[in-house]
Design a protein around this motif. Structure first.
Motif, PDB file in Angstrom:
ATOM      1  N   LEU A 161       0.827  -1.358  -0.058  1.00 11.41           N
ATOM      2  CA  LEU A 161       0.067  -0.025   0.047  1.00 11.41           C
ATOM      3  C   LEU A 161       0.895   1.331  -0.101  1.00 11.41           C
ATOM      4  CD1 LEU A 161      -2.820  -1.009   2.424  1.00 11.41           C
ATOM      5  CD2 LEU A 161      -3.240  -0.428   0.107  1.00 11.41           C
ATOM      6  N   VAL A 162       1.860   1.222   0.802  1.00  8.52           N
ATOM      7  CA  VAL A 162       2.939   2.303   0.975  1.00  8.52           C
ATOM      8  C   VAL A 162       3.563   2.702  -0.446  1.00  8.52           C
ATOM      9  CG1 VAL A 162       4.695   3.341   2.359  1.00  8.52           C
ATOM     10  CG2 VAL A 162       2.688   2.577   3.482  1.00  8.52           C
ATOM     11  N   ASN A 163       4.043   1.614  -1.070  1.00  8.58           N
ATOM     12  CA  ASN A 163       4.956   1.548  -1.874  1.00  8.58           C
ATOM     13  C   ASN A 163       4.001   1.932  -3.485  1.00  8.58           C
ATOM     14  OD1 ASN A 163       7.203   1.291  -0.559  1.00  8.58           O
ATOM     15  ND2 ASN A 163       7.424  -0.826  -1.205  1.00  8.58           N
ATOM     16  N   ASP A 164       3.050   1.346  -3.465  1.00  9.65           N
ATOM     17  CA  ASP A 164       2.454   1.297  -4.847  1.00  9.65           C
ATOM     18  C   ASP A 164       1.168   2.047  -4.709  1.00  9.65           C
ATOM     19  OD1 ASP A 164       4.213  -0.359  -5.399  1.00  9.65           O
ATOM     20  OD2 ASP A 164       3.081  -2.289  -5.305  1.00  9.65           O
ATOM     21  N   LEU A 165       0.700   2.408  -3.617  1.00 10.06           N
ATOM     22  CA  LEU A 165      -0.884   2.964  -3.649  1.00 10.06           C
ATOM     23  C   LEU A 165      -0.585   4.005  -2.613  1.00 10.06           C
ATOM     24  CD1 LEU A 165      -2.610  -0.427  -3.760  1.00 10.06           C
ATOM     25  CD2 LEU A 165      -2.773   1.177  -5.535  1.00 10.06           C
ATOM     26  N   ALA A 166       0.214   4.930  -2.588  1.00  7.69           N
ATOM     27  CA  ALA A 166       0.630   5.808  -1.526  1.00  7.69           C
ATOM     28  C   ALA A 166      -0.281   6.764  -1.589  1.00  7.69           C
ATOM     29  CB  ALA A 166       1.967   6.426  -1.807  1.00  7.69           C
ATOM     30  N   LYS A 167      -1.069   7.182  -2.731  1.00  8.43           N
ATOM     31  CA  LYS A 167      -1.865   8.341  -2.877  1.00  8.43           C
ATOM     32  C   LYS A 167      -3.289   8.221  -2.625  1.00  8.43           C
ATOM     33  CE  LYS A 167       1.133  11.033  -5.013  1.00  8.43           C
ATOM     34  NZ  LYS A 167       1.704  12.033  -4.093  1.00  8.43           N
ATOM     35  N   THR A 168      -3.707   6.876  -2.180  1.00 11.53           N
ATOM     36  CA  THR A 168      -5.131   6.441  -1.594  1.00 11.53           C
ATOM     37  C   THR A 168      -4.877   6.632  -0.140  1.00 11.53           C
ATOM     38  OG1 THR A 168      -4.471   4.089  -1.113  1.00 11.53           O
ATOM     39  CG2 THR A 168      -5.260   4.732  -3.423  1.00 11.53           C
ATOM     40  N   PRO A 169      -6.190   6.963   0.533  1.00 12.00           N
ATOM     41  CA  PRO A 169      -6.243   7.120   1.665  1.00 12.00           C
ATOM     42  C   PRO A 169      -5.823   5.695   2.707  1.00 12.00           C
ATOM     43  CG  PRO A 169      -8.542   7.203   0.879  1.00 12.00           C
ATOM     44  CD  PRO A 169      -7.253   7.212  -0.312  1.00 12.00           C
ATOM     45  N   TYR A 170      -6.101   4.602   1.693  1.00 18.34           N
ATOM     46  CA  TYR A 170      -5.906   3.445   2.520  1.00 18.34           C
ATOM     47  C   TYR A 170      -4.394   3.009   2.994  1.00 18.34           C
ATOM     48  CZ  TYR A 170     -10.490   2.601   0.906  1.00 18.34           C
ATOM     49  OH  TYR A 170     -11.765   2.890   0.493  1.00 18.34           O
ATOM     50  N   ALA A 171      -3.529   3.700   2.019  1.00 16.48           N
ATOM     51  CA  ALA A 171      -2.175   3.625   2.588  1.00 16.48           C
ATOM     52  C   ALA A 171      -1.758   4.246   3.976  1.00 16.48           C
ATOM     53  CB  ALA A 171      -1.169   4.223   1.426  1.00 16.48           C
ATOM     54  N   SER A 172      -2.542   5.532   4.153  1.00 13.14           N
ATOM     55  CA  SER A 172      -2.338   6.399   5.283  1.00 13.14           C
ATOM     56  C   SER A 172      -2.904   5.536   6.329  1.00 13.14           C
ATOM     57  CB  SER A 172      -2.936   7.936   5.264  1.00 13.14           C
ATOM     58  OG  SER A 172      -2.222   8.479   4.206  1.00 13.14           O
ATOM     59  N   LEU A 173      -4.120   4.914   6.262  1.00 11.17           N
ATOM     60  CA  LEU A 173      -4.964   4.367   7.291  1.00 11.17           C
ATOM     61  C   LEU A 173      -3.974   3.118   7.718  1.00 11.17           C
ATOM     62  CD1 LEU A 173      -8.386   4.496   6.049  1.00 11.17           C
ATOM     63  CD2 LEU A 173      -7.863   5.153   8.045  1.00 11.17           C
ATOM     64  N   ALA A 174      -3.321   2.369   6.866  1.00 12.64           N
ATOM     65  CA  ALA A 174      -2.464   1.251   7.085  1.00 12.64           C
ATOM     66  C   ALA A 174      -1.344   1.697   7.988  1.00 12.64           C
ATOM     67  CB  ALA A 174      -1.910   0.840   5.796  1.00 12.64           C
ATOM     68  N   GLN A 175      -0.767   2.884   7.499  1.00 10.79           N
ATOM     69  CA  GLN A 175       0.313   3.608   8.443  1.00 10.79           C
ATOM     70  C   GLN A 175      -0.206   3.942  10.035  1.00 10.79           C
ATOM     71  OE1 GLN A 175       3.225   2.339   7.316  1.00 10.79           O
ATOM     72  NE2 GLN A 175       4.189   4.514   7.031  1.00 10.79           N
ATOM     73  N   LEU A 176      -1.279   4.396   9.820  1.00 15.07           N
ATOM     74  CA  LEU A 176      -1.943   4.628  11.405  1.00 15.07           C
ATOM     75  C   LEU A 176      -1.994   3.534  12.092  1.00 15.07           C
ATOM     76  CD1 LEU A 176      -4.455   7.358  10.450  1.00 15.07           C
ATOM     77  CD2 LEU A 176      -2.447   7.673  11.593  1.00 15.07           C
ATOM     78  N   HIS A 177      -2.608   2.578  11.584  1.00 13.84           N
ATOM     79  CA  HIS A 177      -2.828   1.113  12.247  1.00 13.84           C
ATOM     80  C   HIS A 177      -1.493   0.685  12.786  1.00 13.84           C
ATOM     81  CE1 HIS A 177      -6.793   0.833  12.302  1.00 13.84           C
ATOM     82  NE2 HIS A 177      -6.989   0.980  11.163  1.00 13.84           N
ATOM     83  N   TRP A 178      -0.561   0.799  11.707  1.00 12.05           N
ATOM     84  CA  TRP A 178       0.877   0.152  12.005  1.00 12.05           C
ATOM     85  C   TRP A 178       1.637   1.123  13.177  1.00 12.05           C
ATOM     86  CZ3 TRP A 178       4.218  -3.471  12.207  1.00 12.05           C
ATOM     87  CH2 TRP A 178       5.365  -3.228  12.042  1.00 12.05           C
ATOM     88  N   ALA A 179       1.453   2.287  13.261  1.00 10.65           N
ATOM     89  CA  ALA A 179       2.030   3.111  14.209  1.00 10.65           C
ATOM     90  C   ALA A 179       1.394   2.779  15.616  1.00 10.65           C
ATOM     91  CB  ALA A 179       1.866   4.567  13.860  1.00 10.65           C
ATOM     92  N   ALA A 180       0.086   2.502  15.642  1.00 10.32           N
ATOM     93  CA  ALA A 180      -0.595   2.143  16.762  1.00 10.32           C
ATOM     94  C   ALA A 180      -0.102   0.734  17.477  1.00 10.32           C
ATOM     95  CB  ALA A 180      -1.963   2.018  16.620  1.00 10.32           C
ATOM     96  N   GLN A 181       0.167  -0.182  16.630  1.00 13.41           N
ATOM     97  CA  GLN A 181       0.838  -1.289  17.001  1.00 13.41           C
ATOM     98  C   GLN A 181       2.189  -1.223  17.229  1.00 13.41           C
ATOM     99  OE1 GLN A 181      -0.850  -4.482  17.183  1.00 13.41           O
ATOM    100  NE2 GLN A 181       1.193  -5.296  18.106  1.00 13.41           N
TER     101      GLN A 181
END
Length: 202
Positions: free
Chosen positions: A79-99
């Protein structure tokens, strides 16, 4: 009879003009049609990317629920590498940071949150990332960094941001209470505490 000759002269003029200009007209028409079809293709590709990102984010959440850490890491990275412009990449990063915060890995959490601040196209997700970044910094005792993350205060987040600024003020108070009156850096601490008061009252 003159009218007949006039008509023929007009037809000849049109033929002559067409001979000279048909290539430019055809090119212009081709460019116009190309732009229309290109825009449609671009929109369809965008829709396709959004659908793919949405599905991947759903897969990521399922993998998290099943504690499949390798799958989570792989999907998040894609998501971060290929689909960074979508909000889902940011949501994935937020969940990752919480973990990462739960695992007491604040530096990595800070990196993930900073990625959202720098790359997200959604102002709400950026504001949320900055808020969480400030919490991570405040928990680590980096009061200055926390305050930097909290400025400026975005619309809709006033309460949360100002509450966290209050926590930063308390951190300064605790630091001042723990520092000797003649400590060389006490004045700097006091100045920062006073600056925070002024910013809150303005």
């Amino acid at each position: 009879m003159a009218t007949h000759y006039d008509d023929e002269a007009q037809v000849d003029a049109i033929k002559s003009w067409w001979k000279e200009n048909w290539l430019a007209l055809a090119g212009g028409l081709g460019l116009g049609l190309g732009a229309i079809f290109g825009w449609q293709a671009y929109q369809q590709a965008g829709d396709s990317r959004a659908e793919r990102a949405s599905q991947m984010y759903s897969d990521l959440r399922n993998a998290q629920a099943d504690a499949r850490s390798e799958a989570v890491a792989e999907i998040r990275q894609t998501l971060v590498n290929d689909l960074a412009k979508t909000p889902y990449a940011s949501l994935a990063q937020l969940h990752w940071a919480a973990q990462l915060v739960k695992e007491e890995r604040p530096d990595e959490a800070r990196t993930a949150l900073d990625w959202v601040v720098q790359n997200s196209g959604d102002d709400g997700l950026k504001a949320l990332a900055r808020l969480r970044l400030a919490r991570v910094d405040l928990q680590a005792g980096n009061v200055d960094a926390a305050l930097a993350a909290l400025s400026p205060v975005p619309n809709g987040f006033e309460g949360l941001y100002l509450e966290l600024r209050g926590n930063a003020r308390s951190a300064y108070d605790e630091a001042l209470a723990a520092v000797a009156l003649n400590a060389p850096y006490r004045g700097e601490l006091q100045r920062k505490r006073d600056d925070l008061n002024e910013a809150s009252s303005s």
